[in-house]
Design a protein around this motif. Structure first.
Motif, PDB file in Angstrom:
ATOM      1  N   UNK A 189       0.806  -1.224   0.000  1.00  0.00           N
ATOM      2  CA  UNK A 189       0.000   0.000   0.000  1.00  0.00           C
ATOM      3  C   UNK A 189       0.834   1.266   0.000  1.00  0.00           C
ATOM      4  N   UNK A 190       2.110   1.141   0.406  1.00  0.00           N
ATOM      5  CA  UNK A 190       2.968   2.320   0.543  1.00  0.00           C
ATOM      6  C   UNK A 190       4.289   2.108  -0.198  1.00  0.00           C
ATOM      7  N   UNK A 191       4.508   2.876  -1.251  1.00  0.00           N
ATOM      8  CA  UNK A 191       5.728   2.736  -2.053  1.00  0.00           C
ATOM      9  C   UNK A 191       6.982   3.099  -1.267  1.00  0.00           C
ATOM     10  N   UNK A 192       6.826   3.910  -0.215  1.00  0.00           N
ATOM     11  CA  UNK A 192       7.992   4.351   0.557  1.00  0.00           C
ATOM     12  C   UNK A 192       8.234   3.478   1.793  1.00  0.00           C
ATOM     13  N   UNK A 193       7.606   2.313   1.846  1.00  0.00           N
ATOM     14  CA  UNK A 193       7.814   1.412   2.989  1.00  0.00           C
ATOM     15  C   UNK A 193       9.279   0.982   3.056  1.00  0.00           C
ATOM     16  N   UNK A 194       9.809   0.923   4.252  1.00  0.00           N
ATOM     17  CA  UNK A 194      11.218   0.592   4.476  1.00  0.00           C
ATOM     18  C   UNK A 194      11.323  -0.776   5.145  1.00  0.00           C
ATOM     19  N   UNK A 195      12.172  -1.628   4.581  1.00  0.00           N
ATOM     20  CA  UNK A 195      12.369  -2.969   5.145  1.00  0.00           C
ATOM     21  C   UNK A 195      13.466  -2.955   6.193  1.00  0.00           C
ATOM     22  N   UNK A 196      13.237  -3.673   7.258  1.00  0.00           N
ATOM     23  CA  UNK A 196      14.251  -3.839   8.300  1.00  0.00           C
ATOM     24  C   UNK A 196      15.107  -5.068   7.989  1.00  0.00           C
ATOM     25  N   UNK A 197      16.429  -4.951   8.189  1.00  0.00           N
ATOM     26  CA  UNK A 197      17.288  -6.138   8.146  1.00  0.00           C
ATOM     27  C   UNK A 197      17.210  -6.872   9.475  1.00  0.00           C
ATOM     28  N   UNK A 198      17.224  -6.089  10.554  1.00  0.00           N
ATOM     29  CA  UNK A 198      17.105  -6.623  11.909  1.00  0.00           C
ATOM     30  C   UNK A 198      16.142  -5.746  12.684  1.00  0.00           C
ATOM     31  N   UNK A 199      15.372  -6.362  13.559  1.00  0.00           N
ATOM     32  CA  UNK A 199      14.451  -5.616  14.406  1.00  0.00           C
ATOM     33  C   UNK A 199      14.315  -6.380  15.721  1.00  0.00           C
ATOM     34  N   UNK A 200      14.108  -5.680  16.818  1.00  0.00           N
ATOM     35  CA  UNK A 200      13.999  -6.346  18.110  1.00  0.00           C
ATOM     36  C   UNK A 200      12.566  -6.798  18.374  1.00  0.00           C
ATOM     37  N   UNK A 201      12.437  -7.768  19.278  1.00  0.00           N
ATOM     38  CA  UNK A 201      11.100  -8.224  19.672  1.00  0.00           C
ATOM     39  C   UNK A 201      10.271  -7.053  20.198  1.00  0.00           C
ATOM     40  N   UNK A 202      10.912  -6.215  21.031  1.00  0.00           N
ATOM     41  CA  UNK A 202      10.173  -5.108  21.643  1.00  0.00           C
ATOM     42  C   UNK A 202       9.694  -4.106  20.598  1.00  0.00           C
ATOM     43  N   UNK A 203      10.514  -3.865  19.574  1.00  0.00           N
ATOM     44  CA  UNK A 203      10.085  -2.957  18.505  1.00  0.00           C
ATOM     45  C   UNK A 203       8.886  -3.524  17.746  1.00  0.00           C
TER      46      UNK A 203
END
Length: 242
Positions: free
Chosen positions: A178-192
């Motif tokens: 839905x959003x062309x500017x969506x950013x992918x995470x390489x790493x993310x924490x459980x809390x995030x």
């Protein structure tokens, strides 16, 4: 020992996929060519010597939460959803065994004619014998999702990671469809994941993974060879960990 096994980063993993992944371009039910394609992906990893557990959702047949939203009593709706996961597990078992892979469907709800009951030590032994174990019927309890079931079984089986197969190649800050500017995470924490409501898995599953330091690898199940590639340390994915 397969030559490529030395490159593999995990020895035992849980593959969690949604029921919707099995319906292909259809709006409902099972699409046999899609089931076969996913079975081929599993075989490619099994051939590396990796021990594989699976949990498959039931949303392509019946989703308990939607049933309860339409006026059905929640517990009954959830049990119907669990039965849908058994149907999907049997379909995947059939596809895997056509490829020569010994597979066991292990149900949290007793149904001896079609599946084994869940006994942890027996399931571990199946894995040690290189059989694929498909855990069906969730945890056997209403109000728990198959995400939570996958995380629970992954911990009980001492899996080194959960591989969450989705339609996108990782976790994004917003819906990339839905959003062309969506950013992918390489790493993310459980809390995030919990605080930002990134939608990787439900909160109970994320909390259970966090409490047991179990990493979650989110990748695209639609990418041919993606599952095998990530096991070898390649490809695009997001790792959820501490």
């Amino acid at each position: 020992m397969p030559e490529s096994q030395s490159k593999v980063t995990f020895k035992r993993v849980m593959l969690k996929i949604s029921g919707e992944a099995l319906m292909g371009d259809q709006g409902f039910g099972l699409h046999p060519p899609t089931v076969q394609r996913i079975a081929n992906e599993v075989k490619s990893v099994h051939d590396l010597g990796v021990e594989i557990c699976m949990v498959i959702g039931g949303g392509n047949i019946f989703r308990g939460l939607q049933g309860s939203a339409q006026g059905m009593e929640r517990t009954t709706a959830d049990y119907m959803g669990m039965l849908a996961t058994v149907m999907n597990a049997l379909a995947m078992q059939s596809a895997l065994e056509e490829l020569g892979i010994h597979t066991r469907v292990i149900s949290a709800i007793t149904m001896n004619e079609v599946a084994e009951p869940y006994i942890r030590r027996r399931a571990v032994r199946h894995l040690e014998k290189k059989r694929v174990c498909i855990f069906a019927a969730g945890t056997g309890n209403p109000y728990f999702t198959t995400d939570t079931a996958a995380t629970l079984r992954a911990n009980e089986m001492a899996c080194e990671a959960i591989f969450k197969g989705t339609k996108v190649d990782g976790v994004y800050d917003k819906d990339p469809a839905k959003h062309a500017d969506a950013v992918r995470y390489d790493d993310v924490t459980y809390d995030d994941v919990l605080q930002k409501r990134l939608g990787v898995m439900d909160a109970s599953a994320i909390a259970l993974a966090r409490d047991n330091s179990l990493p979650i690898i989110v990748f695209s199940l639609d990418e041919p060879g993606g599952f095998k590639g990530i096991l070898a340390g390649e490809g695009t994915y997001t790792r959820v960990q501490g």
